[in-house]
Enzyme design. Sequence first.
Site, PDB file in Angstrom:
ATOM      1  CD  GLN A  19      -3.060   0.283  -0.099  1.00  0.00           C
ATOM      2  OE1 GLN A  19      -3.167   1.105  -1.021  1.00  0.00           O
ATOM      3  NE2 GLN A  19      -3.657  -0.886  -0.137  1.00  0.00           N
ATOM      4  CG  HIS A  75      -3.629  -4.142  -8.279  1.00  0.00           C
ATOM      5  ND1 HIS A  75      -4.753  -3.743  -7.594  1.00  0.00           N
ATOM      6  CD2 HIS A  75      -3.093  -5.150  -7.552  1.00  0.00           C
ATOM      7  CE1 HIS A  75      -4.902  -4.493  -6.513  1.00  0.00           C
ATOM      8  NE2 HIS A  75      -3.902  -5.349  -6.460  1.00  0.00           N
ATOM      9  CB  CYS A 123     -10.652  -8.375  -0.323  1.00  0.00           C
ATOM     10  SG  CYS A 123      -9.502  -7.889   0.938  1.00  0.00           S
TER      11      CYS A 123
HETATM   12  N1  PLP Z   1      -1.192  -5.947   1.455  1.00  0.00           N
HETATM   13  C1  PLP Z   1      -1.877  -4.814   1.515  1.00  0.00           C
HETATM   14  C2  PLP Z   1      -1.511  -3.792   2.556  1.00  0.00           C
HETATM   15  C3  PLP Z   1      -2.918  -4.569   0.623  1.00  0.00           C
HETATM   16  O1  PLP Z   1      -3.601  -3.416   0.701  1.00  0.00           O
HETATM   17  C4  PLP Z   1      -3.241  -5.566  -0.335  1.00  0.00           C
HETATM   18  C5  PLP Z   1      -4.373  -5.372  -1.254  1.00  0.00           C
HETATM   19  O2  PLP Z   1      -5.313  -4.656  -0.958  1.00  0.00           O
HETATM   20  C6  PLP Z   1      -2.475  -6.740  -0.372  1.00  0.00           C
HETATM   21  C7  PLP Z   1      -1.461  -6.897   0.540  1.00  0.00           C
HETATM   22  C8  PLP Z   1      -2.739  -7.800  -1.387  1.00  0.00           C
HETATM   23  O3  PLP Z   1      -2.335  -7.356  -2.658  1.00  0.00           O
HETATM   24  P1  PLP Z   1      -2.950  -8.030  -3.988  1.00  0.00           P
HETATM   25  O4  PLP Z   1      -4.333  -7.511  -4.139  1.00  0.00           O
HETATM   26  O5  PLP Z   1      -2.062  -7.596  -5.098  1.00  0.00           O
HETATM   27  O6  PLP Z   1      -2.917  -9.505  -3.771  1.00  0.00           O
END
Ligand code: PLP
Length: 378
Positions: free
Chosen positions: A174, A196, A322
Amino acid sequence: MIYLDNNATTRPLPEVVEAVTEALRSNWGNPSSAHAIGRKAREALEHARHAVASAFGVASPDSLVFTASGTESINLAFACLSSPEVRQILVSATDHSAVLRAAGRWAEGRKVVQIPVDVNGLTDLEALHREAEKGPSLISVGLANNETGVLSDLRSVASISRETGAVLHVDAVQAAGKVPLHLDGIGCDAASLSAHKFHGPSGCGLLYLRKRPFASNLARVPAPGHHELGLRAGTENLSAIVGCAAAANLLQQGLDLMPHVSLLRDRLESAVLKNIPDSEVHGKDSMRLPNTTNLYIPGRNASDLVSALSRLGLAVSSGAACSNGISASHVIKAMGFTEERANSALRLSLSRLTTAEEAEAAISLMERAYRLTPLIGR
Ligand code: PLP
């Protein structure tokens, strides 16, 4: 639609779209093929690795592994760092679910400890030190919280790791693109990133490993193979990787815009605090990402607000994208607030692409949505 949900994902920059499209059109070869088409693809792959390494302060591009997501990078980091000597895994209670799940997945009989945070979302460093002294540890810390934007005191965490001989993984997913990141200099053994989140494409994560993984650890990764330091199997997602490199090339340009983004966020935040009675900002007394505000909107359910705002033309989120609608934010609860309050936490996250007009319009949309949304329980 005004998009203020950039901590969920960011819009790919036009240069990224162009690079991905061009790679799909004219560089679709398999980087492992021996012929000219394969060699061209391999060159693009290694060129991308160099570009990303240089954007994130990594001297040796070979320290970077391309993965499919931040979540995959985190899991590979845990697989590589949780060697037999490691007796316990220490994570922060506000870490992303990808980290909390990886800690459980890779515990393999080890103790997993969630280190508490204070009301401002800061990890209790004394507790971390105390736990790390109990035995060889794998520490994982999120550099920037995805829900509140609260930044960790990474320098102190790294020195606790050094003093106690722990191995350190940093979830920098992040933070990338919002605060400067020089991975070689932060004192970690591994770090995870995701394209992304910094205006690159989905489907491309990054794992930084300070040292090459031991062969014994390679045997433990879910799908070892001939790719990416032996940590992965399967043909590389070259177009996404090339897109990630295009985003990395524009990273500094984005960082230069962050003071402006921070001004927009502050203006939005103070207007909401003024317009909505008794509203508050979670983590307001901590150092935070310049783009994020997490607002407590009393008497309103955040998911109702998200729906009302979406109808009005503003995209925001409640808690982590999520986990939307599944349970109240574990982050807000870990900061010592009630379930009820966690259900009323709304996240607005801006980006380098957010305009002053959009931020201004968001202020009145927030007020309208507040008035249109029923009081909890009514
Ligand atoms: N770590 C943090 C702090 C995140 O905000 C996210 C996604 O929101 C992730 C890990 C996971 O990343 P990815 O969506 O690319 O799997």
